[in-house]
Enzyme design. Structure first.
Site, mmCIF file in Angstrom:
data_model
loop_
_atom_site.group_PDB
_atom_site.id
_atom_site.type_symbol
_atom_site.label_atom_id
_atom_site.label_comp_id
_atom_site.label_asym_id
_atom_site.label_seq_id
_atom_site.Cartn_x
_atom_site.Cartn_y
_atom_site.Cartn_z
ATOM 1 N N TYR A 168 0.836 -1.210 0.000
ATOM 2 C CA TYR A 168 0.000 0.000 0.000
ATOM 3 C C TYR A 168 0.869 1.258 0.000
ATOM 4 O O TYR A 168 0.630 2.195 -0.770
ATOM 5 C CB TYR A 168 -0.902 -0.040 1.234
ATOM 6 C CG TYR A 168 -1.944 1.045 1.302
ATOM 7 C CD1 TYR A 168 -3.116 0.950 0.549
ATOM 8 C CD2 TYR A 168 -1.777 2.153 2.125
ATOM 9 C CE1 TYR A 168 -4.082 1.944 0.625
ATOM 10 C CE2 TYR A 168 -2.742 3.146 2.197
ATOM 11 C CZ TYR A 168 -3.891 3.037 1.452
ATOM 12 O OH TYR A 168 -4.844 4.022 1.520
ATOM 13 N N LYS A 172 1.006 4.129 -2.968
ATOM 14 C CA LYS A 172 0.612 5.528 -2.744
ATOM 15 C C LYS A 172 1.789 6.489 -2.981
ATOM 16 O O LYS A 172 1.589 7.617 -3.422
ATOM 17 C CB LYS A 172 0.032 5.697 -1.338
ATOM 18 C CG LYS A 172 -1.286 4.929 -1.132
ATOM 19 C CD LYS A 172 -2.371 5.358 -2.101
ATOM 20 C CE LYS A 172 -3.727 4.782 -1.754
ATOM 21 N NZ LYS A 172 -4.783 5.217 -2.688
HETATM 22 P P1 NAP Z 1 -13.638 2.089 0.650
HETATM 23 O O1 NAP Z 1 -14.779 2.548 1.476
HETATM 24 O O2 NAP Z 1 -13.218 0.661 0.685
HETATM 25 O O3 NAP Z 1 -13.912 2.545 -0.847
HETATM 26 C C1 NAP Z 1 -13.115 2.146 -1.909
HETATM 27 C C2 NAP Z 1 -13.964 2.126 -3.133
HETATM 28 O O4 NAP Z 1 -13.164 1.690 -4.247
HETATM 29 C C3 NAP Z 1 -15.113 1.145 -2.992
HETATM 30 O O5 NAP Z 1 -16.293 1.729 -3.483
HETATM 31 C C4 NAP Z 1 -14.647 -0.023 -3.845
HETATM 32 O O6 NAP Z 1 -15.685 -0.744 -4.422
HETATM 33 C C5 NAP Z 1 -13.878 0.695 -4.927
HETATM 34 N N1 NAP Z 1 -12.986 -0.216 -5.638
HETATM 35 C C6 NAP Z 1 -12.142 -1.145 -5.144
HETATM 36 N N2 NAP Z 1 -11.506 -1.777 -6.135
HETATM 37 C C7 NAP Z 1 -11.957 -1.242 -7.290
HETATM 38 C C8 NAP Z 1 -11.705 -1.483 -8.662
HETATM 39 N N3 NAP Z 1 -10.833 -2.409 -9.056
HETATM 40 N N4 NAP Z 1 -12.358 -0.729 -9.583
HETATM 41 C C9 NAP Z 1 -13.238 0.215 -9.204
HETATM 42 N N5 NAP Z 1 -13.540 0.480 -7.928
HETATM 43 C C10 NAP Z 1 -12.902 -0.240 -6.987
HETATM 44 O O7 NAP Z 1 -12.328 2.907 1.007
HETATM 45 P P2 NAP Z 1 -12.068 4.469 1.221
HETATM 46 O O8 NAP Z 1 -11.517 4.606 2.563
HETATM 47 O O9 NAP Z 1 -13.237 5.281 0.798
HETATM 48 O O10 NAP Z 1 -10.854 4.655 0.193
HETATM 49 C C11 NAP Z 1 -10.900 5.546 -0.924
HETATM 50 C C12 NAP Z 1 -9.467 5.932 -1.279
HETATM 51 O O11 NAP Z 1 -8.904 6.661 -0.176
HETATM 52 C C13 NAP Z 1 -8.546 4.758 -1.525
HETATM 53 O O12 NAP Z 1 -7.666 5.060 -2.596
HETATM 54 C C14 NAP Z 1 -7.773 4.639 -0.232
HETATM 55 O O13 NAP Z 1 -6.510 4.044 -0.413
HETATM 56 C C15 NAP Z 1 -7.649 6.109 0.150
HETATM 57 N N6 NAP Z 1 -7.354 6.341 1.556
HETATM 58 C C16 NAP Z 1 -8.199 5.940 2.539
HETATM 59 C C17 NAP Z 1 -7.871 6.183 3.873
HETATM 60 C C18 NAP Z 1 -8.753 5.778 5.012
HETATM 61 O O14 NAP Z 1 -8.327 5.925 6.173
HETATM 62 N N7 NAP Z 1 -9.960 5.285 4.787
HETATM 63 C C19 NAP Z 1 -6.671 6.826 4.180
HETATM 64 C C20 NAP Z 1 -5.833 7.209 3.155
HETATM 65 C C21 NAP Z 1 -6.192 6.975 1.852
HETATM 66 P P3 NAP Z 1 -16.380 -1.986 -3.618
HETATM 67 O O15 NAP Z 1 -16.701 -1.484 -2.274
HETATM 68 O O16 NAP Z 1 -17.551 -2.275 -4.449
HETATM 69 O O17 NAP Z 1 -15.342 -3.064 -3.592
#
Ligand code: NAP
Length: 259
Positions: A168, A172
């Protein structure tokens, strides 16, 4: 600013993105959906793309139910033909893409010594190579139109590393380097490219962590709370509206965790 005043301020900005088309990948839920809502709230048509059709539809419906503009479409960001189909659909329907938010991402955490090549590859493919693929399919249209705003969702982990997150963190960090390169190559086309590095945001991705681990993280957050998807959405909104002279930057949204 009180919540009331903040809401009023947002209301006065409801047409800042009028007639703009914004693709947000992985926006069926979580941070992606919050960003899509924020952009739609400012007048954009939010293209809700997700790997799961059900989430794409429910996300878009939440937006259209509140009287704003959204269009659902399925797109797996690891699959070039799925991406091209999505871009073609958007171009046929709207004729342009003003904003691209590369948000879709996954984790497959385990200590380096136990990490399998498939765990590494899945995360690099979904979080980093996807940004290459989706941006390649969209940026030529932005370049031709001489306008574009690209926002990539990175992570503080891509700047600092983390136990159990070699895949990861590398993905990133790659997103940040790609962001800066795109910023340089497309500045002359009036296409800006910036990244957001969220800290700990309360979504499905972090809800799967053990409670004791969450408590541990909370101790290191000076603002004393986990971030909400809306906190990240505000930064994305800024890059798409006020930030016309800002490119190649990374804004950290982490409650002060890393400073
Ligand atoms: P999340 O709730 O798991 O959402 C991720 C979304 O991406 C989900 O809707 C998922 O779809 C979709 N997805 C996964 N694989 C995919 C693919 N191959 N093609 C298209 N869509 C896909 O996570 P989140 O926390 O909102 O994360 C969003 C972004 O923020 C990510 O890039 C993550 O790395 C980044 N981020 C998150 C955090 C945190 O603390 N949450 C911190 C830093 C960065 P499904 O649910 O249908 O699988």
């Amino acid at each position: 600013m009180s919540t009331q005043t903040l809401t009023e301020a947002k209301m006065t900005h409801h047409d800042l993105l009028k007639d703009q088309v914004a693709i947000v990948t992985g926006s069926g839920r979580g941070i992606g959906l919050a960003i899509a809502k924020r952009l739609a709230n400012a007048g954009a048509t939010a293209i809700i793309t997700d790997i799961t059709e059900e989430f794409a539809s429910s996300g878009a419906k939440e937006i259209t139910d509140s009287g704003l503009k959204a269009f659902p479409t399925v797109c797996n960001v690891t699959d070039v033909s799925s991406i091209e189909k999505m871009t073609e659909e958007v171009m046929n329907k709207y004729g342009k893409v003003d904003i691209l938010v590369n948000n879709a991402g996954i984790t497959k955490d385990t200590l380096f010594m136990r990490m399998k090549l498939e765990d590494w590859s899945a995360v690099i493919e979904t979080n980093l190579t996807s940004v290459f693929k989706v941006t390649q399919s969209v940026i030529k249209n932005m370049s031709k139109a001489n306008y574009g705003r690209i926002v990539n969702i990175a992570s503080v982990i891509g700047m600092h590393g983390n136990f159990g997150q070699a895949n990861y963190a590398a993905s990133k960090a790659g997103v940040i380097a790609l962001t800066k390169t795109l910023a340089k190559e497309y500045a002359s086309k009036n296409v800006t490219c910036n990244a957001i590095a969220p800290g700990f945001i309360d979504t499905a991705m972090t809800q799967k962590l053990k409670p004791e681990m969450k408590e541990q993280y909370l101790k290191f957050i000076p603002l004393g709370r986990f971030g909400q998807p809306e906190d990240v959405a505000e930064a994305a909104f800024y890059f798409c509206t006020g930030g016309s002279y800002i490119t190649g930057q990374v804004i950290v949204v982490d409650g002060g965790m890393f400073m």
